[in-house]
Design an enzyme around this catalytic site. Structure first.
Site, mmCIF file in Angstrom:
data_model
loop_
_atom_site.group_PDB
_atom_site.id
_atom_site.type_symbol
_atom_site.label_atom_id
_atom_site.label_comp_id
_atom_site.label_asym_id
_atom_site.label_seq_id
_atom_site.Cartn_x
_atom_site.Cartn_y
_atom_site.Cartn_z
ATOM 1 N N GLU A 131 -6.965 -13.432 3.234
ATOM 2 C CA GLU A 131 -6.849 -13.040 1.835
ATOM 3 C C GLU A 131 -7.120 -14.198 0.874
ATOM 4 O O GLU A 131 -6.674 -14.199 -0.276
ATOM 5 C CB GLU A 131 -5.466 -12.438 1.594
ATOM 6 C CG GLU A 131 -5.233 -11.193 2.426
ATOM 7 C CD GLU A 131 -3.863 -10.596 2.190
ATOM 8 O OE1 GLU A 131 -3.655 -10.000 1.131
ATOM 9 O OE2 GLU A 131 -3.010 -10.722 3.080
ATOM 10 N N LYS A 154 -2.403 -0.657 11.312
ATOM 11 C CA LYS A 154 -2.412 -1.816 10.427
ATOM 12 C C LYS A 154 -1.950 -3.068 11.168
ATOM 13 O O LYS A 154 -1.050 -2.993 12.010
ATOM 14 C CB LYS A 154 -1.450 -1.598 9.251
ATOM 15 C CG LYS A 154 -1.647 -0.327 8.460
ATOM 16 C CD LYS A 154 -0.571 -0.180 7.387
ATOM 17 C CE LYS A 154 -0.735 1.104 6.597
ATOM 18 N NZ LYS A 154 0.311 1.229 5.534
ATOM 19 N N SER A 196 -3.178 -6.486 1.420
ATOM 20 C CA SER A 196 -4.447 -6.222 0.752
ATOM 21 C C SER A 196 -5.356 -5.297 1.544
ATOM 22 O O SER A 196 -6.575 -5.348 1.420
ATOM 23 C CB SER A 196 -5.183 -7.534 0.445
ATOM 24 O OG SER A 196 -4.431 -8.318 -0.444
ATOM 25 N N ALA A 218 -0.079 13.009 0.634
ATOM 26 C CA ALA A 218 0.818 12.595 -0.435
ATOM 27 C C ALA A 218 0.064 11.801 -1.482
ATOM 28 O O ALA A 218 -1.015 11.263 -1.219
ATOM 29 C CB ALA A 218 1.957 11.744 0.133
ATOM 30 N N ARG A 219 0.660 11.744 -2.647
ATOM 31 C CA ARG A 219 0.156 10.879 -3.708
ATOM 32 C C ARG A 219 0.697 9.464 -3.481
ATOM 33 O O ARG A 219 1.788 9.280 -2.947
ATOM 34 C CB ARG A 219 0.622 11.401 -5.073
ATOM 35 C CG ARG A 219 0.084 12.778 -5.389
ATOM 36 C CD ARG A 219 0.906 13.460 -6.481
ATOM 37 N NE ARG A 219 0.831 12.751 -7.766
ATOM 38 C CZ ARG A 219 1.575 13.048 -8.830
ATOM 39 N NH1 ARG A 219 2.481 14.028 -8.744
ATOM 40 N NH2 ARG A 219 1.442 12.381 -9.957
ATOM 41 N N ASP A 277 5.669 0.355 -3.082
ATOM 42 C CA ASP A 277 4.687 1.426 -2.893
ATOM 43 C C ASP A 277 5.338 2.626 -2.217
ATOM 44 O O ASP A 277 6.069 2.466 -1.231
ATOM 45 C CB ASP A 277 3.526 0.926 -2.024
ATOM 46 C CG ASP A 277 2.826 -0.287 -2.622
ATOM 47 O OD1 ASP A 277 3.084 -0.600 -3.800
ATOM 48 O OD2 ASP A 277 2.020 -0.921 -1.908
ATOM 49 N N GLU A 334 6.021 0.461 1.505
ATOM 50 C CA GLU A 334 6.231 -0.967 1.709
ATOM 51 C C GLU A 334 6.465 -1.634 0.362
ATOM 52 O O GLU A 334 6.315 -1.012 -0.686
ATOM 53 C CB GLU A 334 5.013 -1.603 2.390
ATOM 54 C CG GLU A 334 3.727 -1.508 1.571
ATOM 55 C CD GLU A 334 2.528 -2.092 2.296
ATOM 56 O OE1 GLU A 334 2.626 -2.337 3.512
ATOM 57 O OE2 GLU A 334 1.502 -2.308 1.633
ATOM 58 N N SER A 370 -5.573 -5.225 -10.361
ATOM 59 C CA SER A 370 -4.218 -5.173 -9.792
ATOM 60 C C SER A 370 -3.295 -4.239 -10.558
ATOM 61 O O SER A 370 -3.304 -4.187 -11.786
ATOM 62 C CB SER A 370 -3.596 -6.567 -9.762
ATOM 63 O OG SER A 370 -4.262 -7.392 -8.849
#
Length: 358
Positions: A15, A180, A186, A221-222, A296, A309, A320
């Site tokens: 990142e 993941k 990111s 889901a949203r 989130d 998370e 962002s």
């Protein structure tokens, strides 16, 4: 008297580019009438270079990639790296703008603790627990926060029992699911899987970035997010929604294309927002966070809210969500930076008041 800020950015991480974009944005936002800005660049090879004090905004990332200056490898770090340029005194505060391993995971925070320097953001424990998605989810489970189902593996387990790992995912989660790296943010190395073939490829991809991976149940889901700001008495921003134009919010959509729609404030009910706010602050406290996080969530069609998370060092790039959430809450970006600096100094002062001997 100006506040001397050491900006720590770059990093030996996948990142690195994200961190550079964050550094650019923060430099543009800092008021040079109030702050001295001293850049400390970490190259992708892990070399640390302290650049000259910035006298104004920079126009490109290249200006922040120092090849000359006071260079030290991380194995030979000295406190002088974190001293101001003119009077050789320590910085008033360090602002780590590092994302991912070797920066956001508590390693640099531990170094700054040993040097007894104030720094922006989360401490060692919150940073390391927030970086490791498995540990984070385990803590959230202990706190009673609702989450989607998940399983995890380390590389050696997968190599020794490959088919058993795939069988477990299909048995406990089914499809779709998301694979993941456990210790990366990111959206790097993330794959959405709809069948066994895609699952096999996703495992290989994720294990390129980490020795541990997590697989999460896919839900319709949203994607709703909120920013949390503070130390002992955290506040929550308005909620925002991410609507990807691609199938899911991957690295390219986040940082290269801006290929998403951000809806701020999110169109959710007052009851849903109240629940989200309480969960965000509960997650912040469960990890013993300080300074900032972006929390989130998933919100299903049935109104069920799951925490996905938290990000303990959310980006400050033009795309962002975190600064945009606070802007819509009434805190402009320069004010947000100043609040974070003040929170760092406040937390450090509290630590200095703690007795360490009998």
């Amino acid at each position: 008297m100006k506040t001397k800020v050491g900006l720590l950015y770059g990093g030996k991480s996948a990142e690195h580019k994200v961190s550079m974009q964050t550094a650019m944005a923060v430099i543009k936002a800092l008021d040079l009438e109030k702050f001295e800005i001293h850049p400390i660049y970490i190259s992708e090879e892990g070399q640390w270079v302290k650049g000259p004090q910035l006298q104004g905004p920079v126009s490109s990332v290249k200006e922040l990639e120092f090849s000359q200056g006071e260079a030290l490898p991380p194995t030979a770090l000295a406190p002088t790296l974190f001293q101001g340029a003119q009077d050789k005194g320590p910085f008033d505060v360090i602002f780590p703008l590092l994302h991912g391993p070797n920066g956001e995971d508590g390693t640099v925070q531990g170094l700054l603790e040993l040097l007894n320097l104030p720094y922006v953001g989360n401490g060692v424990l919150a940073s390391s627990a927030g970086m490791d998605k498995v540990i984070m989810k385990n803590i959230f489970a202990q706190a009673g926060l609702p989450q989607v189902k998940y399983v995890w593996f380390i590389r050696s387990e997968w190599e020794n029992e490959t088919e058993a790992a795939y069988d477990q995912v299909e048995r406990e989660l089914g499809y779709p699911c998301f694979v993941k790296p456990a210790n990366l943010g990111s959206s790097v190395g993330i794959s959405k899987c709809m069948n066994r073939s895609e699952l096999e490829e996703a495992f290989k991809e994720a294990f390129q970035f980490d020795r541990k991976i997590i697989i999460e149940e896919g839900v319709t889901a949203r994607e709703i997010e909120a920013g949390v700001l503070g130390n002992d008495y955290p506040e929550c921003s308005v909620a925002g929604e991410i609507v990807p134009k691609v199938e899911f919010y991957d690295y390219k959509a986040k940082y290269e294309d801006g290929d998403t729609a951000l809806i701020i404030p999110a169109e959710i009910s007052e009851i849903e927002y109240s629940e989200l706010r309480d969960m965000a602050i509960k997650a912040f406290k469960a990890l013993d966070c300080s300074g900032l996080v972006r929390a989130d969530f998933f919100l299903t069609r049935e109104g069920k809210l799951y925490i996905n998370e938290v990000n303990t060092m959310p980006g400050f790039t033009p795309f962002s969500m975190f600064p945009l959430l606070w802007k819509h809450t009434g805190v402009e970006y320069p004010q947000l930076i100043e609040r974070l600096v003040n929170l760092a100094i406040e937390r450090h002062a509290e630590k200095q008041s703690i007795k360490h001997t009998m």
